[in-house]
Design a protein around this motif. Structure first.
Motif, PDB file in Angstrom:
ATOM      1  N   LEU A 132     -23.625 -26.300  32.763  1.00 12.40           N
ATOM      2  CA  LEU A 132     -23.601 -25.325  32.964  1.00 12.40           C
ATOM      3  C   LEU A 132     -24.757 -24.236  32.935  1.00 12.40           C
ATOM      4  O   LEU A 132     -24.926 -23.514  34.005  1.00 12.40           O
ATOM      5  N   ALA A 133     -25.394 -24.528  32.413  1.00 11.06           N
ATOM      6  CA  ALA A 133     -27.005 -24.316  31.665  1.00 11.06           C
ATOM      7  C   ALA A 133     -27.598 -24.546  32.878  1.00 11.06           C
ATOM      8  O   ALA A 133     -28.587 -23.705  33.832  1.00 11.06           O
ATOM      9  N   PHE A 134     -27.646 -25.835  33.354  1.00 10.32           N
ATOM     10  CA  PHE A 134     -28.226 -26.504  34.800  1.00 10.32           C
ATOM     11  C   PHE A 134     -27.855 -25.059  36.093  1.00 10.32           C
ATOM     12  O   PHE A 134     -28.777 -25.102  36.942  1.00 10.32           O
ATOM     13  N   ILE A 135     -26.735 -24.958  36.275  1.00  6.27           N
ATOM     14  CA  ILE A 135     -26.297 -24.537  37.841  1.00  6.27           C
ATOM     15  C   ILE A 135     -26.467 -23.207  37.286  1.00  6.27           C
ATOM     16  O   ILE A 135     -26.815 -22.536  37.835  1.00  6.27           O
ATOM     17  N   GLY A 136     -26.717 -22.641  36.000  1.00  2.00           N
ATOM     18  CA  GLY A 136     -27.317 -21.039  35.431  1.00  2.00           C
ATOM     19  C   GLY A 136     -28.350 -21.218  36.391  1.00  2.00           C
ATOM     20  O   GLY A 136     -29.183 -19.771  36.710  1.00  2.00           O
ATOM     21  N   VAL A 137     -29.316 -22.239  35.574  1.00  2.00           N
ATOM     22  CA  VAL A 137     -31.338 -22.305  35.922  1.00  2.00           C
ATOM     23  C   VAL A 137     -31.326 -21.863  37.891  1.00  2.00           C
ATOM     24  O   VAL A 137     -31.657 -21.579  38.325  1.00  2.00           O
ATOM     25  N   LYS A 138     -30.116 -22.800  38.282  1.00  2.08           N
ATOM     26  CA  LYS A 138     -29.876 -23.319  40.346  1.00  2.08           C
ATOM     27  C   LYS A 138     -29.796 -21.762  40.167  1.00  2.08           C
ATOM     28  O   LYS A 138     -30.345 -20.894  41.075  1.00  2.08           O
ATOM     29  N   LEU A 139     -28.873 -21.401  39.598  1.00  6.28           N
ATOM     30  CA  LEU A 139     -28.505 -19.445  40.745  1.00  6.28           C
ATOM     31  C   LEU A 139     -29.730 -19.207  40.151  1.00  6.28           C
ATOM     32  O   LEU A 139     -30.012 -18.071  40.951  1.00  6.28           O
ATOM     33  N   VAL A 140     -30.185 -19.022  39.197  1.00  8.92           N
ATOM     34  CA  VAL A 140     -31.661 -17.721  38.346  1.00  8.92           C
ATOM     35  C   VAL A 140     -32.970 -17.872  39.821  1.00  8.92           C
ATOM     36  O   VAL A 140     -33.638 -16.991  40.232  1.00  8.92           O
ATOM     37  N   PHE A 141     -32.770 -18.920  40.172  1.00  9.74           N
ATOM     38  CA  PHE A 141     -33.503 -20.026  40.945  1.00  9.74           C
ATOM     39  C   PHE A 141     -33.493 -19.154  42.275  1.00  9.74           C
ATOM     40  O   PHE A 141     -34.219 -18.354  43.374  1.00  9.74           O
ATOM     41  N   HIS A 142     -32.634 -19.537  42.855  1.00 10.88           N
ATOM     42  CA  HIS A 142     -31.985 -18.970  43.859  1.00 10.88           C
ATOM     43  C   HIS A 142     -32.017 -17.935  44.320  1.00 10.88           C
ATOM     44  O   HIS A 142     -32.186 -17.046  45.519  1.00 10.88           O
ATOM     45  N   ALA A 143     -31.792 -16.818  42.573  1.00  6.38           N
ATOM     46  CA  ALA A 143     -31.767 -15.200  43.026  1.00  6.38           C
ATOM     47  C   ALA A 143     -33.391 -14.413  43.753  1.00  6.38           C
ATOM     48  O   ALA A 143     -33.986 -14.125  44.505  1.00  6.38           O
TER      49      ALA A 143
ATOM     50  N   LEU B 115     -39.460 -14.624  46.340  1.00  5.05           N
ATOM     51  CA  LEU B 115     -40.355 -15.356  45.735  1.00  5.05           C
ATOM     52  C   LEU B 115     -40.476 -16.835  46.240  1.00  5.05           C
ATOM     53  O   LEU B 115     -39.772 -17.682  45.359  1.00  5.05           O
ATOM     54  N   LEU B 116     -40.991 -17.199  47.424  1.00  8.56           N
ATOM     55  CA  LEU B 116     -40.484 -18.552  47.984  1.00  8.56           C
ATOM     56  C   LEU B 116     -41.269 -19.420  47.355  1.00  8.56           C
ATOM     57  O   LEU B 116     -40.766 -20.845  47.469  1.00  8.56           O
ATOM     58  N   TRP B 117     -42.153 -19.173  46.420  1.00 11.04           N
ATOM     59  CA  TRP B 117     -42.831 -20.471  45.533  1.00 11.04           C
ATOM     60  C   TRP B 117     -41.813 -21.099  44.721  1.00 11.04           C
ATOM     61  O   TRP B 117     -41.894 -21.966  44.464  1.00 11.04           O
ATOM     62  N   VAL B 118     -40.592 -20.571  44.073  1.00  8.87           N
ATOM     63  CA  VAL B 118     -39.300 -20.729  43.570  1.00  8.87           C
ATOM     64  C   VAL B 118     -38.844 -22.206  44.264  1.00  8.87           C
ATOM     65  O   VAL B 118     -38.127 -21.950  44.868  1.00  8.87           O
ATOM     66  N   PRO B 119     -38.950 -22.825  43.452  1.00  8.04           N
ATOM     67  CA  PRO B 119     -37.626 -23.574  43.540  1.00  8.04           C
ATOM     68  C   PRO B 119     -36.494 -23.988  44.303  1.00  8.04           C
ATOM     69  O   PRO B 119     -35.931 -23.081  43.194  1.00  8.04           O
ATOM     70  N   GLU B 120     -35.988 -24.464  45.263  1.00  2.00           N
ATOM     71  CA  GLU B 120     -34.665 -24.553  45.676  1.00  2.00           C
ATOM     72  C   GLU B 120     -33.615 -25.447  45.067  1.00  2.00           C
ATOM     73  O   GLU B 120     -34.211 -26.776  45.742  1.00  2.00           O
ATOM     74  N   ILE B 121     -32.891 -25.864  44.144  1.00  2.00           N
ATOM     75  CA  ILE B 121     -32.643 -27.715  43.660  1.00  2.00           C
ATOM     76  C   ILE B 121     -31.559 -27.776  45.121  1.00  2.00           C
ATOM     77  O   ILE B 121     -30.499 -26.600  45.320  1.00  2.00           O
ATOM     78  N   PRO B 122     -32.040 -28.797  45.441  1.00  2.00           N
ATOM     79  CA  PRO B 122     -31.061 -29.581  46.611  1.00  2.00           C
ATOM     80  C   PRO B 122     -29.933 -29.743  46.057  1.00  2.00           C
ATOM     81  O   PRO B 122     -29.386 -30.286  45.078  1.00  2.00           O
ATOM     82  N   ILE B 123     -28.385 -29.977  47.111  1.00  2.00           N
ATOM     83  CA  ILE B 123     -27.199 -31.009  46.746  1.00  2.00           C
ATOM     84  C   ILE B 123     -26.968 -31.782  45.862  1.00  2.00           C
ATOM     85  O   ILE B 123     -26.400 -31.813  45.091  1.00  2.00           O
TER      86      ILE B 123
ATOM     87  N   SER C 132     -28.353 -31.396  42.095  1.00  2.00           N
ATOM     88  CA  SER C 132     -27.330 -30.906  41.779  1.00  2.00           C
ATOM     89  C   SER C 132     -26.008 -32.040  41.135  1.00  2.00           C
ATOM     90  O   SER C 132     -25.723 -32.235  40.539  1.00  2.00           O
ATOM     91  N   LEU C 133     -25.353 -32.911  42.514  1.00  2.00           N
ATOM     92  CA  LEU C 133     -24.564 -33.705  42.252  1.00  2.00           C
ATOM     93  C   LEU C 133     -24.712 -34.679  41.402  1.00  2.00           C
ATOM     94  O   LEU C 133     -24.045 -36.016  40.769  1.00  2.00           O
ATOM     95  N   LEU C 134     -26.028 -35.282  41.390  1.00  2.00           N
ATOM     96  CA  LEU C 134     -26.136 -36.721  40.691  1.00  2.00           C
ATOM     97  C   LEU C 134     -27.056 -36.370  39.523  1.00  2.00           C
ATOM     98  O   LEU C 134     -26.630 -37.104  38.426  1.00  2.00           O
ATOM     99  N   PHE C 135     -27.074 -34.994  39.186  1.00  2.00           N
ATOM    100  CA  PHE C 135     -27.018 -34.206  37.571  1.00  2.00           C
ATOM    101  C   PHE C 135     -25.964 -34.294  37.487  1.00  2.00           C
ATOM    102  O   PHE C 135     -25.657 -34.351  36.034  1.00  2.00           O
ATOM    103  N   ILE C 136     -24.774 -33.421  38.131  1.00  2.00           N
ATOM    104  CA  ILE C 136     -23.681 -33.593  37.600  1.00  2.00           C
ATOM    105  C   ILE C 136     -23.011 -34.535  37.164  1.00  2.00           C
ATOM    106  O   ILE C 136     -22.214 -34.661  35.880  1.00  2.00           O
ATOM    107  N   ALA C 137     -22.917 -36.314  37.927  1.00  2.00           N
ATOM    108  CA  ALA C 137     -22.244 -36.632  37.828  1.00  2.00           C
ATOM    109  C   ALA C 137     -22.714 -37.977  36.695  1.00  2.00           C
ATOM    110  O   ALA C 137     -21.993 -38.369  36.102  1.00  2.00           O
TER     111      ALA C 137
END
Length: 344
Positions: free
Chosen positions: A261-272, A287-295, A298-303
């Protein structure tokens, strides 16, 4: 991802058909499922979910396929955590095992309905307000903290909500089959079965708040959100009976989910930040310099997180059991010596 109304209608109709079949084939007649029955149907639903991901990948592209698998894994993990709370509720209410299937079925249907409502609301918010990702991200970070440090502190069967319900409804002391109400001495009482269902519904509402923002952090496609949730809930009833004993051994599941949940929360803030339109942040510019976490990450991290949490849990419970066995073995000579001294 172009989803026509026809595809939506077919998907919802098939989902409803599965649950209707589940009810008439397995739940209508009260019984406790065997391990074999639970294993077969659990494998069927998990296999079906995995195959559907392949269909999404082939038809709509593997980016969407990856989003589906990441969402499905997250929702499945959250659903297993949901099962743990269901177990607490049914233990607290002492639900007879032959009726637990019905309670689970009703709980799962309520969960799907509530999540469906949240999915619709979430899709509308995302479509019209990009800043909602900040809200979702902050909410998930809070939920991650709560999941990590407050898990298991409350008993839904005896919480304030259920105390309120008991205070305002006449409740019978015992179950009357799977009936929700019973008439005694000319007065209508609700049975503990109805209280269980109310408690399960309340739990479902809480978990929907966790679930939907989490998956919207992985995909913005409402269709993927819906099917991932539907497949995560399908087979959950069988999984409950299959891994009922294992649930208590997953001691680090809460911490694993907190990390996700924390990982996805950070991912959402980055996307925002990446699509920012709020005037008080960077003058309303993204803020285009903020990285977008690729899917794929995310899949590897969650698994990986689910795997680590599961393995660590099983190792800990095994070590705890072995330590307890050693203490018992070491304590036996002492007890025997005391008995001998008393005898002499």
């Amino acid at each position: 991802m172009d989803i026509t109304p026809t595809v939506w209608i077919i998907t919802i109709a098939v989902t409803i058909a599965f649950f209707i079949y589940e009810f008439f084939a397995h739940v209508r007649k009260p019984h406790e499922p065997s391990i074999g029955e639970s294993a077969r149907w659990s494998a069927f639903y998990i296999g079906l979910a995995l195959i559907f991901g392949v269909v999404i990948g082939i038809v709509w592209g593997w980016d969407f396929g990856g989003e589906y698998y990441a969402g499905y894994l997250t929702e499945k993990a959250l659903s297993i955590d949901n099962l743990f709370v269901f177990l607490i509720v049914m233990t607290g209410f002492a639900v007879p095992k032959i009726y637990q299937q019905k309670v689970l079925m009703i709980g799962i249907v309520i969960a799907l309905i509530m999540r469906g409502a949240f999915i619709a609301v979430g899709a509308a918010l995302i479509e019209n307000f990009s800043w909602i990702f900040y809200i979702f991200g902050a909410l998930l970070l809070f939920l991650a903290y709560r999941q990590a440090f407050s898990h298991g502190d409350s008993d839904p069967a005896n919480g304030k909500f259920m105390t309120f319900v008991r205070r305002h409804l006449p409740v019978s002391d015992e179950y009357n089959g799977d009936k929700l109400t019973v008439k005694k001495d000319g007065r209508r009482f609700v049975t503990p079965m109805l209280l269980v269902i109310v408690a399960i519904g309340f739990v479902d509402l809480i978990f929907a708040v966790d679930s939907i923002p989490a998956i919207y952090g992985l995909t913005e496609e409402a269709y993927i959100v819906f099917v991932a949730n539907a497949f995560a809930l399908m087979g959950l009833r069988q999984l409950y009976f299959l891994i009922g004993g294992l649930l208590e051994r997953l001691v680090y599941l809460a911490q694993g989910l907190a990390v996700i949940l924390a990982f996805i929360g950070v991912k959402l803030v980055f996307h925002a930040l990446h699509v920012n339109e709020l005037p008080f942040i960077n003058g309303g510019e993204p803020l285009l310099w903020v990285p977008e976490i690729p899917i794929w990450l995310s899949l590897l991290f969650i698994a990986g997180t689910i795997t680590v949490a599961t393995i660590a849990s099983l190792i800990k419970t095994r070590n705890d059991r072995e330590a307890k066995d050693r203490e018992q073995i070491e304590g036996e000579p002492v007890i025997a010596a005391k008995d001998e001294s008393r005898g002499s």
